[in-house]
Write an enzyme that holds these catalytic residues in place. Structure first.
Site, PDB file in Angstrom:
ATOM      1  N   ASP A  20     -10.124  -3.465  -5.161  1.00 62.38           N
ATOM      2  CA  ASP A  20      -9.512  -2.444  -4.660  1.00 62.38           C
ATOM      3  C   ASP A  20      -9.401  -1.230  -5.502  1.00 62.38           C
ATOM      4  O   ASP A  20      -9.023  -1.596  -6.777  1.00 62.38           O
ATOM      5  CB  ASP A  20      -7.899  -3.052  -4.356  1.00 62.38           C
ATOM      6  CG  ASP A  20      -6.796  -2.287  -3.774  1.00 62.38           C
ATOM      7  OD1 ASP A  20      -7.364  -1.150  -3.338  1.00 62.38           O
ATOM      8  OD2 ASP A  20      -5.636  -2.555  -3.787  1.00 62.38           O
ATOM      9  N   HIS A  38      -8.182  -4.869  -0.694  1.00 58.95           N
ATOM     10  CA  HIS A  38      -6.908  -3.898  -0.462  1.00 58.95           C
ATOM     11  C   HIS A  38      -6.530  -4.384   1.280  1.00 58.95           C
ATOM     12  O   HIS A  38      -7.776  -4.432   2.023  1.00 58.95           O
ATOM     13  CB  HIS A  38      -7.062  -2.501  -0.285  1.00 58.95           C
ATOM     14  CG  HIS A  38      -5.940  -1.785  -0.110  1.00 58.95           C
ATOM     15  ND1 HIS A  38      -5.146  -1.462  -1.019  1.00 58.95           N
ATOM     16  CD2 HIS A  38      -5.511  -1.023   1.049  1.00 58.95           C
ATOM     17  CE1 HIS A  38      -4.224  -0.981  -0.500  1.00 58.95           C
ATOM     18  NE2 HIS A  38      -4.472  -0.534   0.683  1.00 58.95           N
ATOM     19  N   SER A  44       0.968  -1.242  -0.047  1.00 59.03           N
ATOM     20  CA  SER A  44      -0.083   0.013   0.160  1.00 59.03           C
ATOM     21  C   SER A  44       0.846   1.249   0.009  1.00 59.03           C
ATOM     22  O   SER A  44       1.728   1.257  -1.037  1.00 59.03           O
ATOM     23  CB  SER A  44      -1.001  -0.023   1.120  1.00 59.03           C
ATOM     24  OG  SER A  44      -1.937   1.074   1.095  1.00 59.03           O
TER      25      SER A  44
END
Length: 408
Positions: A348, A378, A191
């Protein structure tokens, strides 16, 4: 008693209404994901209330809650030596497997945790567990970077912390101290950590004085651009747990120290409209109509404003800074990148960031593995510990570690 019989069903109905979110049929463990998302939303809303009442910044409160409920009790495991150190002023946590007979040097991974540049820590159980398993499975030294967070600091300090720690570790004497093979080092992150890993890797590739560089980079559902918040994955997953579109935009604003009042303008791409001269030269780098396969583009249409707000770029110039948005890098920089692994999830908003970066790297001549998961969401890779254990977490983690094992 009669009031209780009325109140209890009402509370149950309200709870169900709060928890339920329509999810695609392909998402694994949907009810568990809804419960996790409801918990996140409830905690975040509480933190925002505390912020509104001016008791404390909501991100500070949220991190305090994360630390308070974290399950980590011990800093070491039976098989892995876990120590905290400081690399050029940046705190790190080092995971070292025991030395094996006749083994001289080990592989290594520099890992940068996610959390929107604002949350989590190398010391939390979720990342401690991931890095420990990586060290055990790969028989590798794992260095987890504890970079400073928003609101203590904003861009570019997170980038500078990750870069300083990585460059320190890449020094020959430091690698020798940890018995690491200089030719078998990877840089990785998930991320926002994937964003920092990509940006650091680009910077290292341009450093002419560096004698040791990463062999690989491995990016887990990375956030790589703030140019277009209407890519197909942003449109498709705008309300998807755990990272809806508006939350990702807020993380960008926090990171780049912008004004929250700009959120709606960013959402509709006013900052990169056709009349915003500063953005024109980058438009070709993020043309998803040519970078994405038809299976991802589906029937979505580009959102390009004719008239926008150039003052947004003037107020937040980092929106076009490659250290913050690695997907904007020029081809000359991309050609210098090492062999790359990018993991993406269908459910996501950041799916297309990773896919577009993979395509641009591939076009630049870099060997890329794009590992896409249709049933995952995610953040899933760190959710492998009860009660937030997901089959998607085990699946993605195993695939990621397998690629590192085969290529590092």
């Amino acid at each position: 008693m009669r009031a209780a019989w009325v109140l209890l069903p009402a509370l149950a109905a309200l709870s169900a209404y709060y928890v339920y979110r329509p999810l695609p049929g392909t998402v694994s463990d949907p009810w568990k994901l809804m419960l996790l998302d409801a918990t996140f939303r409830a905690v975040q809303q509480t933190c925002h209330l505390i912020h509104y009442l001016r008791f404390s910044h909501h991100l500070i409160v949220l991190n305090y809650i994360i630390r308070t409920f974290d399950k980590l009790k011990s800093v070491s495991s039976e098989d892995i030596n876990i120590t905290d150190a400081v690399f050029d002023g940046v705190e790190v946590r080092v995971f070292e497997p025991p030395a094996k007979r006749d083994e001289r040097l080990k592989r290594s991974v520099v890992y940068i945790h996610g959390g929107g540049w604002a949350l989590a820590s190398a010391r939390t159980s979720l990342y401690n567990n991931l890095c420990r398993i990586m060290a055990e499975s790969l028989n590798a030294v794992v260095v987890s970077v504890e970079y400073r967070l928003v609101p203590e600091v904003c861009f570019p300090e997170q980038f500078h912390d990750a870069l300083r720690a990585t460059k320190h570790f890449l020094q020959p004497d430091v690698l020798a101290e940890y018995s690491v093979d200089p030719s078998r080092i990877a840089i990785s992150g998930d991320s926002a950590g994937g964003n920092l890993a990509a940006a650091v890797c680009q910077q290292l590739s341009k450093d002419e004085h560096l004698t040791i560089r990463p062999k690989l980079q491995a990016l887990i559902y990375p956030v790589l651009q703030a140019f277009d918040f209407n890519t197909p994955s942003y449109q498709q997953n705008m309300n998807m747990p755990i990272l809806p579109r508006h939350v990702m935009i807020h993380y960008w604003i926090y990171y780049l120290n912008g004004n929250y009042d700009l959120a709606h303008s960013l959402l509709i791409n006013n900052h990169t409209a056709l009349d915003v001269g500063q953005a024109l030269s980058f438009r070709g780098h993020l043309n998803w109509t040519s970078l994405l396969p038809p299976s991802f583009k589906k029937n979505y249409k580009p959102v390009i404003q004719t008239t926008g707000k150039a003052e947004i770029i003037q107020e937040i110039p980092a929106l076009l800074d490659v250290r913050a948005v690695p997907l904007l890098a020029e081809n000359e920089t991309l050609q210098l990148q090492p062999k790359t692994y990018i993991l993406t999830c269908e459910n996501d908003v950041l799916r297309d960031d990773g896919v577009m970066y993979a395509k641009r790297l591939e076009n630049a001549g870099v060997e890329v593995t794009l590992d896409h998961f249709d049933d995952c969401f995610h953040g899933c890779m760190i959710f492998t510990i009860w009660p937030t254990d997901f089959s998607a977490g085990i699946q993605t983690r195993n695939s990621y570690i397998k690629w590192l094992d085969e290529n590092l």
